[in-house]
Motif scaffolding. Structure first.
Motif, PDB file in Angstrom:
ATOM      1  N   THR A 173      10.199 -22.417  32.901  1.00  0.00           N
ATOM      2  CA  THR A 173       9.565 -23.475  32.114  1.00  0.00           C
ATOM      3  C   THR A 173       9.105 -22.924  30.781  1.00  0.00           C
ATOM      4  OG1 THR A 173       8.058 -25.358  32.208  1.00  0.00           O
ATOM      5  CG2 THR A 173       7.158 -23.234  32.909  1.00  0.00           C
ATOM      6  N   ARG A 201       2.944 -28.209  35.588  1.00  0.00           N
ATOM      7  CA  ARG A 201       2.482 -29.540  35.136  1.00  0.00           C
ATOM      8  C   ARG A 201       1.223 -29.952  35.908  1.00  0.00           C
ATOM      9  NH1 ARG A 201       4.819 -32.583  30.879  1.00  0.00           N
ATOM     10  NH2 ARG A 201       4.782 -34.471  32.161  1.00  0.00           N
ATOM     11  N   THR A 244      -1.815 -36.257  30.724  1.00  0.00           N
ATOM     12  CA  THR A 244      -1.931 -36.362  29.256  1.00  0.00           C
ATOM     13  C   THR A 244      -3.203 -37.115  28.862  1.00  0.00           C
ATOM     14  OG1 THR A 244       0.461 -36.699  29.322  1.00  0.00           O
ATOM     15  CG2 THR A 244      -0.612 -36.933  27.195  1.00  0.00           C
ATOM     16  N   HIS A 270       1.333 -27.473  26.130  1.00  0.00           N
ATOM     17  CA  HIS A 270       2.547 -28.225  26.493  1.00  0.00           C
ATOM     18  C   HIS A 270       3.230 -27.548  27.671  1.00  0.00           C
ATOM     19  CE1 HIS A 270       6.591 -29.879  26.386  1.00  0.00           C
ATOM     20  NE2 HIS A 270       7.004 -28.636  26.485  1.00  0.00           N
ATOM     21  N   GLY A 271       3.785 -28.352  28.571  1.00  0.00           N
ATOM     22  CA  GLY A 271       4.627 -27.818  29.647  1.00  0.00           C
ATOM     23  C   GLY A 271       5.858 -28.689  29.811  1.00  0.00           C
ATOM     24  N   ASP A 290       8.839 -30.955  31.176  1.00  0.00           N
ATOM     25  CA  ASP A 290       8.761 -31.944  32.258  1.00  0.00           C
ATOM     26  C   ASP A 290       9.938 -31.883  33.224  1.00  0.00           C
ATOM     27  OD1 ASP A 290      10.778 -33.102  30.744  1.00  0.00           O
ATOM     28  OD2 ASP A 290       9.544 -34.767  30.036  1.00  0.00           O
TER      29      ASP A 290
END
Ligand code: GTP
Ligand code: MG
Length: 153
Positions: A4, A85, A91, A115-116, A118
């Motif tokens: 990721t 996530r 979010t 940020h990761g 999806d």
């Protein structure tokens, strides 16, 4: 192995949170195979957020992510996309649970620390947008001499 792309956004770098956030993923047990402090170019930001072109906050998003240094990372492990996530949290700050990164440290939808990717497919695209292949390494930390190898897809 699943990978990721995690990116500590300019607010995290400015708030001196790099070490604390990297520690969460290390302690979880994922393997760090690439990391660097960088400033996203506008072209990289546009490619990274291509799926959001039509959103009303797109301009704001580009402005924010290019506003200062980010800490870009590639992590590896079974299930790393979904698990990271979960660790990041939702979010919307009203839905981000305490114990998650956003739940613990963010109150804003835009300035939300990290940020990761999806999906594994997004991760591949996002990693390629920020890293050269030779910047990604695998190594066994328990060997007396670290033997760095390029990642073998
Ligand atoms: P990322 O891991 O950063 O991709 O976040 P995400 O997957 O939880 O959210 P999404 O991909 O839907 O949105 C990408 C980013 O756009 C978010 O992380 C926010 O920084 C930003 N964003 C999303 N919704 C809003 C919004 O309503 N207003 C603003 N200003 N930014 C938003
Ligand atoms: Mg997203």
């Amino acid at each position: 192995m699943e990978k990721t792309f995690l990116m500590l956004k300019p607010d995290a770098v400015q708030r001196r949170m790099i070490g604390k956030l990297v520690q969460r993923f290390e302690e979880k047990g994922f393997e760090l195979i690439g990391a660097k402090l960088m400033r996203m170019t506008m072209a990289q930001a546009e490619a990274h957020y291509a799926e959001h072109t039509d959103k009303p906050f797109y301009g704001e998003l580009l402005e924010f992510i290019t506003s200062g240094p980010v800490f870009a990372m590639v992590w590896q492990g079974e299930g790393v996309v979904a698990m990271s996530r979960l660790m990041i949290g939702k979010t919307n700050p009203l839905e981000a649970a305490p114990g998650t990164i956003r739940g613990d440290f963010a109150t804003d939808k835009g300035n939300n620390i990290i940020h990761g990717s999806d999906s594994p497919e997004s991760a591949e695209r996002e990693v390629a947008n920020a890293f050269h292949p030779e910047e990604l390494l695998i190594f066994d930390p328990f060997l007396p001499k670290l033997e760095a190898l390029h990642v073998d897809e």
